[in-house]
Design a protein around this motif. Sequence first.
Motif, PDB file in Angstrom:
ATOM      1  N   ALA A   1      -2.086  -9.474  -1.638  1.00  0.00           N
ATOM      2  CA  ALA A   1      -1.338  -8.708  -2.640  1.00  0.00           C
ATOM      3  C   ALA A   1      -2.196  -8.487  -3.881  1.00  0.00           C
ATOM      4  CB  ALA A   1      -0.034  -9.438  -3.004  1.00  0.00           C
ATOM      5  N   ARG A   2      -2.918  -9.520  -4.310  1.00  0.00           N
ATOM      6  CA  ARG A   2      -3.757  -9.417  -5.505  1.00  0.00           C
ATOM      7  C   ARG A   2      -4.839  -8.350  -5.315  1.00  0.00           C
ATOM      8  NH1 ARG A   2      -3.889 -14.406  -6.280  1.00  0.00           N
ATOM      9  NH2 ARG A   2      -5.610 -14.910  -4.913  1.00  0.00           N
ATOM     10  N   VAL A   3      -5.451  -8.317  -4.125  1.00  0.00           N
ATOM     11  CA  VAL A   3      -6.471  -7.309  -3.838  1.00  0.00           C
ATOM     12  C   VAL A   3      -5.863  -5.909  -3.851  1.00  0.00           C
ATOM     13  CG1 VAL A   3      -8.020  -6.476  -2.015  1.00  0.00           C
ATOM     14  CG2 VAL A   3      -7.968  -8.900  -2.575  1.00  0.00           C
ATOM     15  N   LEU A   4      -4.577  -5.802  -3.491  1.00  0.00           N
ATOM     16  CA  LEU A   4      -3.871  -4.516  -3.490  1.00  0.00           C
ATOM     17  C   LEU A   4      -3.183  -4.243  -4.831  1.00  0.00           C
ATOM     18  CD1 LEU A   4      -2.348  -4.656   0.108  1.00  0.00           C
ATOM     19  CD2 LEU A   4      -4.250  -3.225  -0.690  1.00  0.00           C
ATOM     20  N   ASP A   5      -3.563  -4.990  -5.878  1.00  0.00           N
ATOM     21  CA  ASP A   5      -3.087  -4.791  -7.248  1.00  0.00           C
ATOM     22  C   ASP A   5      -1.609  -5.129  -7.441  1.00  0.00           C
ATOM     23  OD1 ASP A   5      -3.499  -4.199  -9.926  1.00  0.00           O
ATOM     24  OD2 ASP A   5      -2.906  -2.098  -9.682  1.00  0.00           O
ATOM     25  N   ALA A   6      -1.151  -6.176  -6.764  1.00  0.00           N
ATOM     26  CA  ALA A   6       0.227  -6.645  -6.948  1.00  0.00           C
ATOM     27  C   ALA A   6       0.208  -8.151  -7.207  1.00  0.00           C
ATOM     28  CB  ALA A   6       1.079  -6.335  -5.714  1.00  0.00           C
ATOM     29  N   ASP A   7       1.004  -8.578  -8.165  1.00  0.00           N
ATOM     30  CA  ASP A   7       1.155 -10.002  -8.443  1.00  0.00           C
ATOM     31  C   ASP A   7       2.208 -10.582  -7.505  1.00  0.00           C
ATOM     32  OD1 ASP A   7      -0.651  -9.946 -10.576  1.00  0.00           O
ATOM     33  OD2 ASP A   7       0.915  -9.406 -12.006  1.00  0.00           O
ATOM     34  N   THR A   8       2.063 -11.862  -7.167  1.00  0.00           N
ATOM     35  CA  THR A   8       3.005 -12.532  -6.274  1.00  0.00           C
ATOM     36  C   THR A   8       3.535 -13.791  -6.934  1.00  0.00           C
ATOM     37  OG1 THR A   8       1.778 -11.758  -4.341  1.00  0.00           O
ATOM     38  CG2 THR A   8       3.309 -13.577  -3.990  1.00  0.00           C
ATOM     39  N   VAL A   9       4.847 -14.001  -6.790  1.00  0.00           N
ATOM     40  CA  VAL A   9       5.477 -15.241  -7.239  1.00  0.00           C
ATOM     41  C   VAL A   9       6.330 -15.756  -6.091  1.00  0.00           C
ATOM     42  CG1 VAL A   9       7.025 -16.342  -8.907  1.00  0.00           C
ATOM     43  CG2 VAL A   9       5.522 -14.489  -9.657  1.00  0.00           C
ATOM     44  N   VAL A  10       6.166 -17.031  -5.758  1.00  0.00           N
ATOM     45  CA  VAL A  10       6.983 -17.692  -4.743  1.00  0.00           C
ATOM     46  C   VAL A  10       8.080 -18.448  -5.478  1.00  0.00           C
ATOM     47  CG1 VAL A  10       7.008 -19.448  -2.920  1.00  0.00           C
ATOM     48  CG2 VAL A  10       5.076 -17.870  -3.118  1.00  0.00           C
TER      49      VAL A  10
ATOM     50  N   ALA B   1       0.822  -1.210   0.000  1.00  0.00           N
ATOM     51  CA  ALA B   1       0.000   0.000   0.000  1.00  0.00           C
ATOM     52  C   ALA B   1       0.856   1.260   0.000  1.00  0.00           C
ATOM     53  CB  ALA B   1      -0.944  -0.009   1.201  1.00  0.00           C
ATOM     54  N   GLU B   2       1.928   1.286   0.785  1.00  0.00           N
ATOM     55  CA  GLU B   2       2.810   2.462   0.866  1.00  0.00           C
ATOM     56  C   GLU B   2       3.544   2.738  -0.443  1.00  0.00           C
ATOM     57  OE1 GLU B   2       5.683   1.668   3.908  1.00  0.00           O
ATOM     58  OE2 GLU B   2       4.214   1.811   5.525  1.00  0.00           O
ATOM     59  N   THR B   3       4.041   1.676  -1.077  1.00  0.00           N
ATOM     60  CA  THR B   3       4.927   1.845  -2.232  1.00  0.00           C
ATOM     61  C   THR B   3       4.216   1.748  -3.571  1.00  0.00           C
ATOM     62  OG1 THR B   3       5.448  -0.523  -2.379  1.00  0.00           O
ATOM     63  CG2 THR B   3       6.860   0.838  -0.943  1.00  0.00           C
ATOM     64  N   GLY B   4       3.019   1.187  -3.584  1.00  0.00           N
ATOM     65  CA  GLY B   4       2.332   0.960  -4.857  1.00  0.00           C
ATOM     66  C   GLY B   4       3.016  -0.121  -5.678  1.00  0.00           C
ATOM     67  N   ALA B   5       3.733  -1.016  -5.021  1.00  0.00           N
ATOM     68  CA  ALA B   5       4.450  -2.084  -5.723  1.00  0.00           C
ATOM     69  C   ALA B   5       3.489  -2.884  -6.593  1.00  0.00           C
ATOM     70  CB  ALA B   5       5.142  -3.005  -4.716  1.00  0.00           C
ATOM     71  N   ARG B   6       3.946  -3.262  -7.768  1.00  0.00           N
ATOM     72  CA  ARG B   6       3.124  -4.031  -8.702  1.00  0.00           C
ATOM     73  C   ARG B   6       3.417  -5.519  -8.643  1.00  0.00           C
ATOM     74  NH1 ARG B   6       0.332  -1.721 -12.650  1.00  0.00           N
ATOM     75  NH2 ARG B   6      -0.639  -3.716 -12.327  1.00  0.00           N
ATOM     76  N   GLY B   7       4.503  -5.886  -7.959  1.00  0.00           N
ATOM     77  CA  GLY B   7       4.864  -7.293  -7.871  1.00  0.00           C
ATOM     78  C   GLY B   7       5.551  -7.602  -6.552  1.00  0.00           C
ATOM     79  N   VAL B   8       5.369  -8.836  -6.091  1.00  0.00           N
ATOM     80  CA  VAL B   8       6.001  -9.310  -4.861  1.00  0.00           C
ATOM     81  C   VAL B   8       6.663 -10.647  -5.176  1.00  0.00           C
ATOM     82  CG1 VAL B   8       5.624 -10.075  -2.488  1.00  0.00           C
ATOM     83  CG2 VAL B   8       4.248  -8.201  -3.423  1.00  0.00           C
TER      84      VAL B   8
ATOM     85  N   ARG C   1      13.620 -16.351 -12.873  1.00  0.00           N
ATOM     86  CA  ARG C   1      12.374 -16.769 -13.530  1.00  0.00           C
ATOM     87  C   ARG C   1      11.168 -16.104 -12.876  1.00  0.00           C
ATOM     88  NH1 ARG C   1      12.958 -23.287 -14.577  1.00  0.00           N
ATOM     89  NH2 ARG C   1      14.652 -23.158 -16.084  1.00  0.00           N
ATOM     90  N   GLY C   2      11.212 -15.970 -11.571  1.00  0.00           N
ATOM     91  CA  GLY C   2      10.116 -15.312 -10.865  1.00  0.00           C
ATOM     92  C   GLY C   2       9.974 -13.855 -11.263  1.00  0.00           C
ATOM     93  N   MET C   3      11.096 -13.155 -11.368  1.00  0.00           N
ATOM     94  CA  MET C   3      11.047 -11.741 -11.770  1.00  0.00           C
ATOM     95  C   MET C   3      10.485 -11.596 -13.174  1.00  0.00           C
ATOM     96  SD  MET C   3      14.430 -10.083 -10.050  1.00  0.00           S
ATOM     97  CE  MET C   3      13.959  -8.393 -10.402  1.00  0.00           C
ATOM     98  N   ALA C   4      10.801 -12.547 -14.054  1.00  0.00           N
ATOM     99  CA  ALA C   4      10.287 -12.492 -15.421  1.00  0.00           C
ATOM    100  C   ALA C   4       8.771 -12.682 -15.464  1.00  0.00           C
ATOM    101  CB  ALA C   4      10.974 -13.554 -16.279  1.00  0.00           C
ATOM    102  N   MET C   5       8.204 -13.306 -14.445  1.00  0.00           N
ATOM    103  CA  MET C   5       6.757 -13.539 -14.392  1.00  0.00           C
ATOM    104  C   MET C   5       5.985 -12.331 -13.866  1.00  0.00           C
ATOM    105  SD  MET C   5       6.859 -17.405 -12.833  1.00  0.00           S
ATOM    106  CE  MET C   5       5.087 -17.684 -12.826  1.00  0.00           C
ATOM    107  N   LEU C   6       6.695 -11.388 -13.252  1.00  0.00           N
ATOM    108  CA  LEU C   6       6.040 -10.226 -12.657  1.00  0.00           C
ATOM    109  C   LEU C   6       5.928  -9.104 -13.676  1.00  0.00           C
ATOM    110  CD1 LEU C   6       7.695 -10.365  -9.146  1.00  0.00           C
ATOM    111  CD2 LEU C   6       5.302 -10.816  -9.705  1.00  0.00           C
ATOM    112  N   PRO C   7       4.979  -8.187 -13.473  1.00  0.00           N
ATOM    113  CA  PRO C   7       4.760  -7.118 -14.452  1.00  0.00           C
ATOM    114  C   PRO C   7       5.952  -6.169 -14.551  1.00  0.00           C
ATOM    115  CG  PRO C   7       3.466  -6.717 -12.467  1.00  0.00           C
ATOM    116  CD  PRO C   7       4.090  -8.070 -12.312  1.00  0.00           C
TER     117      PRO C   7
END
Length: 135
Positions: free
Chosen positions: A73-82, A41-48, A111-117
């Motif tokens: 994270a999805r509700v806060l508009d951020a994609d997550t990859v484990v 919420a603070e940073t507006g991050a698009r991916g985790v 690979r995870g970073m490549a999956m994020l926006p």
Amino acid sequence: MDRVNRIPILKLGHLLLVSIQVDMHDRMALALQEDLAERIAETGARGVLIDISGLEFIDSFIGRMLSDIAGIARVLDADTVVVGMRPVVAITLVDLGLTLPGVRTALTVERGMAMLPAPTVDEDPGDEEAETAGP
């Protein structure tokens, strides 16, 4: 809870990186969930990106928390990859009946970073300095 017992959350441009290098207990997992929601919420991050390569053990509570974190994270508009799941952890999750619906996984951080926006036009591409912050 002490900051010492919290998992650090790093900001890398438009992404947040969480590297879990200790076996988490329930309170630490709950604190991570709250801290990460606040940081998104603070940073507006698009991916985790959550690196669990340091986890040697996982139980049903921690598995559900990973799923919950991805949902928040999805509700806060951020994609997550484990990333970095060890085979024994994957086997344990399946044995527990936890398939982590809604959680995307990758074997490596790259690979995870490549999956994020990718950053959008209104995001500052020069903001690549890593920042650490906790609550």
